[in-house]
Each structure stands twice: as structure tokens, then as C-alpha cells.
Design a protein around this motif. Structure first.
Motif, PDB file in Angstrom:
ATOM      1  N   LYS A 105       0.506  -1.303   0.066  1.00 38.37           N
ATOM      2  CA  LYS A 105       0.180   0.141   0.000  1.00 38.37           C
ATOM      3  C   LYS A 105       0.758   1.767   0.381  1.00 38.37           C
ATOM      4  O   LYS A 105       1.581   1.521   0.657  1.00 38.37           O
ATOM      5  CB  LYS A 105      -1.254   0.220   1.106  1.00 38.37           C
ATOM      6  N   SER A 150      -6.038   5.087  -2.094  1.00 42.80           N
ATOM      7  CA  SER A 150      -5.322   5.309  -2.351  1.00 42.80           C
ATOM      8  C   SER A 150      -4.402   6.986  -2.580  1.00 42.80           C
ATOM      9  O   SER A 150      -3.863   7.320  -2.084  1.00 42.80           O
ATOM     10  CB  SER A 150      -3.513   4.208  -2.599  1.00 42.80           C
ATOM     11  N   SER A 230       5.329   5.116   1.890  1.00 43.71           N
ATOM     12  CA  SER A 230       4.224   5.005   2.579  1.00 43.71           C
ATOM     13  C   SER A 230       3.380   6.314   3.271  1.00 43.71           C
ATOM     14  O   SER A 230       4.008   6.366   4.105  1.00 43.71           O
ATOM     15  CB  SER A 230       4.021   3.658   2.705  1.00 43.71           C
TER      16      SER A 230
END
Length: 443
Positions: A105, A150, A230
Motif C-alpha cells: 500500500k 490511495s 507510504s
């Protein structure tokens, strides 16, 4: 001589950690109802003895938590044990939930729940009452986050970490950690023992307090499970905001995390900005990339204050960031439930900031002020009793018509002071005693 042995004490009541054996089921509306009367919710006061009620609720809460955990795992979250590297479930450990694919992610949402709640729980008043299990737990929040993107270039949902701020007391007999209230309701040697005592053996390494747990999440958990680049969104609930803000306020920690944290949503937190010392964290990050959502009777999303606070309201707004109404008027534990749509939409707005641009809170023109209620109370400042004015008192003095004015006016007539001689006082007292039936003191 009377002697009572330990074996003679009443046994602590025991209840099965099973909904059906406790007399409840989950209906088609996802609400917990009584088997013998489906119209009834969970009944806490089923016994006149408080200990029996607490023990039943202890079993009920654990049974519901296992249902919540099972559903979170079906949503793709995986239970991990802290401190990292713990695999033996018989040793002290704290569970958390992490997305199974979190390593891939580009955006991760870290949720620090309330310091008094069980892992996965938002509000038992919703889980065990009107609203149901999903609505009253993290299941509803996780489900909503999994529908987001995202980033503008990445349509996959963000990863999720559910910290465990409430259950930090190790319970060896149950091979798990408990919250403070649950630990007090855990089985004891008898039903009349005072309480379970937290000792050294109940501590979990690196996670024995909420403050230590926050440090462990930031310093070890996030770096271990996520990519180095991230982005991190943070949601704090209630008292957990204190520990998260204290941690990020440390210059060393802020220098480490300032380039990774997208935003901070403070839900129900009340940490005063004057206790924060890091100027960059306060005047740059909180002002521009944080928002607070408080309990309020105002509609959800209404702007209550800017970063400087709002002097026109008695509500505490000195948090260094814009303050909004969560739409929940009473309970901190339900603020995220009531305001979830507005709060999570803001996280999505920040995440969808075009690449190359830095998100900044817009300027909010605040009109909010506490309402002024019109009262029908009369003005009593010049009040006088018409029945008394002009009458004489027992000493022959006229009752003054302007008592308030003259006693408060240094130039007015001085109030009279009537002195009674000692003999006169004794004679008057004797007469009053005779009238009230009191015997005269012959001594």
C-alpha cells in the motif's frame, strides 16, 4: 469464636462466553436481541448483586468482540501480536489488526481507538443496542475506508492498522490482554474479593501503557509492515489524541515522520495546544493538515472554530487546528460513528491532492457563537415589598422603602443599630422560652 474459612466465601459467578448460552442472538438487522423476547436488547441489571451484572457483561463483551474480530478478518485484516516477534500466545502480548496486503500500500490509515475500549470496539451502547454490531464497531469504518482510493494515480484502497489503546493489561488465565474495566470484572477467587490487582506480571513488554503502545506503533510496527515511502493518515479517538500528539510533538520524532504523515483527524480529543512545544508541529502541521471533530449539538461538519480558537463559545476549541462538529451531542465514543462520512471524506480529500501539491486546510470564516437565550426573568434590582414598606418593626422603626439604595449609598442614611441591655436580653429570652414551651434554666 466465629471463624470463616476462605473456602466458605461465595464463588465468583461464571458465564459462558457465548451469545446463545447468555440468552442472546443477532437478528437480521445485525442487532443483539434476547432469545426469550426478541424485542429486548441486552439487559445489564438482571441481578441485584453488582458483581453478577459485571460478570455477565464481561462474558457478553468478549463474545461480541470475537464476532467483531471474525468479521474484521473476513475484510482482509490480520491479527498481529506485539511486541513484534511474539508467536507464543501463552506469553504476554497485545493484539492489533493489520491489513493482510499492507506491504503493497502507498497509503495507510492508522486508527488509535479510545483508551477505555476493547480492540475493534467503538461503542458498546451501539453494538448491544440500536444500530448493531457493524455500526458500533470498527467494521463500519474499515468497510468505508476500503471503498476509498490511495491517491490520484492509485485506485486501490488504503492499508489499515488498528492499534489497541485500551486492552493493555495481561490476563494470564485467559491468555489475552484486557481493558481496565474488563480486568476488574475478570474472574476472582471469590465473589466478595475487592478487585483484581495489576502487578508486574500483568505488564506487556513495550506496551504496558497507552503512551508506550503509541511509541511502539510508530517506531516499530509502521516501519515493519509498510513501505518506506507510504503515506500515513492518522485517526485518534478520545484520550488517545493526547499520547499521539505528545509523541509527534517531540522534535526527534517529528523530524522522522513529518514527510510521511498526510493528515491527522482528532475525534473527541481535547489536548490543549499550549502544552505542545514544537513550533513546526503546531503552527505548520496542526494548522494546515489536522482537524478536530468534537461532540456538539450542531449539524455534522459545521465549523466551530479556526486554529486560533473561538472566544464566542464555551466549548473548548484551543487545539491548534480547525474544529468541526461531529454531529454527536453527548458521547465521545459515538462521535466517529455519527461523523464518519464527513471525517473519512476529508481523509479522502487529502489523499486525492494532486501529485506535486501540498495539501493545506482552506481558510474558514467562522460565524459560530453560543446562542443567547431570551429570558422572561423580571428585573429585580429595584424590587421592594409593598406589604412591608411603611410598616413599623418591633422596635418602632419604619421599614425603609429604599433599603437597597441607602445601604449601598455611602451618602445615605446610616442603618440603625438597636442595642439591648443584658437584663433586657435575658428577660426577652425568658419570654420566648416560655412561649415555645422550654423549661427555664434554674442554674
Amino acid at each position: 469464636m466465629f471463624r470463616r474459612k476462605w473456602s466458605g466465601l461465595p464463588a465468583d459467578p461464571d458465564f459462558h462466553v457465548d451469545l446463545s448460552k447468555l440468552g442472546y442472538f443477532i437478528n437480521e438487522d445485525d442487532e443483539v436481541r434476547a432469545i426469550d423476547n426478541p424485542d429486548n436488547y441486552f439487559h445489564f441489571f438482571f441481578n441485584r448483586n453488582t458483581r453478577w451484572n459485571e460478570r455477565q457483561r464481561y462474558a457478553m463483551n468478549q463474545a461480541l468482540q470475537y464476532v467483531i474480530w471474525e468479521r474484521l478478518e473476513k475484510l482482509g485484516l490480520k491479527k498481529e501480536l506485539l511486541p513484534l516477534g511474539t508467536f507464543d500466545t501463552s506469553k504476554p502480548h497485545v493484539p492489533i489488526f493489520v491489513s493482510g496486503d499492507i506491504a503493497t500500500k502507498s497509503r495507510v490509515v492508522v486508527i488509535f481507538g479510545e483508551t477505555v475500549q476493547d480492540l475493534g470496539v467503538l461503542a458498546h451502547r451501539i453494538i448491544g443496542g440500536r444500530g448493531g454490531i457493524n455500526k458500533g464497531s470498527m467494521i463500519s469504518i474499515v468497510s468505508a475506508l476500503q471503498k476509498q482510493c490511495s491517491s490520484p494515480s492509485n485506485s486501490t484502497p488504503p492499508g489499515i492498522i488498528l492499534a489497541n489503546m485500551g486492552e493493555l493489561i495481561w490476563y494470564p488465565e485467559g491468555k489475552r490482554t484486557l481493558s481496565r474495566s474488563a480486568f476488574a470484572a475478570a474472574p476472582m477467587q471469590s465473589a466478595v474479593h475487592y478487585t483484581n490487582v495489576v502487578e508486574k506480571g500483568n505488564m506487556v513488554e513495550k506496551n504496558s501503557t497507552a503512551r508506550m503502545h503509541v511509541g511502539h506503533i510508530f517506531q516499530e510496527v509502521i516501519p515493519h509492515f509498510t513501505k518506506d515511502n507510504s503515506k500515513i493518515d492518522i485517526i485518534t479517538l478520545g484520550g488517545s489524541a493526547d499520547y499521539v500528539e505528545e509523541f509527534l510533538d517531540l522534535p526527534l520524532m517529528w523530524n522522522t515522520w513529518k514527510n510521511r504523515i498526510n493528515c491527522l483527524a482528532i475525534v473527541g480529543g481535547l489536548y490543549p495546544v499550549w502544552d505542545l512545544k514544537n513550533d513546526e508541529f503546531v503552527n505548520v502541521f496542526l494548522r494546515n493538515k489536522a482537524r478536530a471533530y468534537i461532540t456538539s449539538v450542531e449539524p455534522v461538519g459545521m465549523v466551530i472554530s479556526g486554529p486560533e480558537g473561538n472566544p464566542k463559545t464555551t466549548t473548548f476549541t484551543q487545539m491548534g487546528c480547525p474544529v468541526f462538529s461531529s454531529g454527536e451531542p453527548n458521547y465521545t465514543e459515538t462521535a466517529l460513528i455519527t461523523g464518519s462520512e464527513v471525517i473519512l471524506d476529508w481523509l479522502q480529500e487529502v489523499a486525492m491532492t494532486p501529485e506535486g501539491e501540498d495539501y493545506t486546510n482552506p481558510y474558514f470564516h467562522v460565524d459560530f457563537a453560543d446562542p443567547v437565550f431570551d429570558t422572561d426573568e423580571p428585573d429585580w434590582s429595584s424590587w421592594q415589598n409593598e406589604e412591608i414598606v411603611g410598616q413599623k418593626d418591633e422596635h418602632g422603626k419604619m421599614c425603609n422603602e429604599q433599603v437597597h439604595d441607602e445601604t449601598s449609598n455611602p451618602q445615605g442614611e446610616k442603618p440603625s443599630l438597636v442595642m439591648l441591655q443584658h437584663d433586657e436580653y435575658n428577660e426577652q429570652t425568658k419570654k420566648e422560652n416560655v412561649k415555645t414551651g422550654q423549661a427555664e434554666d434554674t442554674n
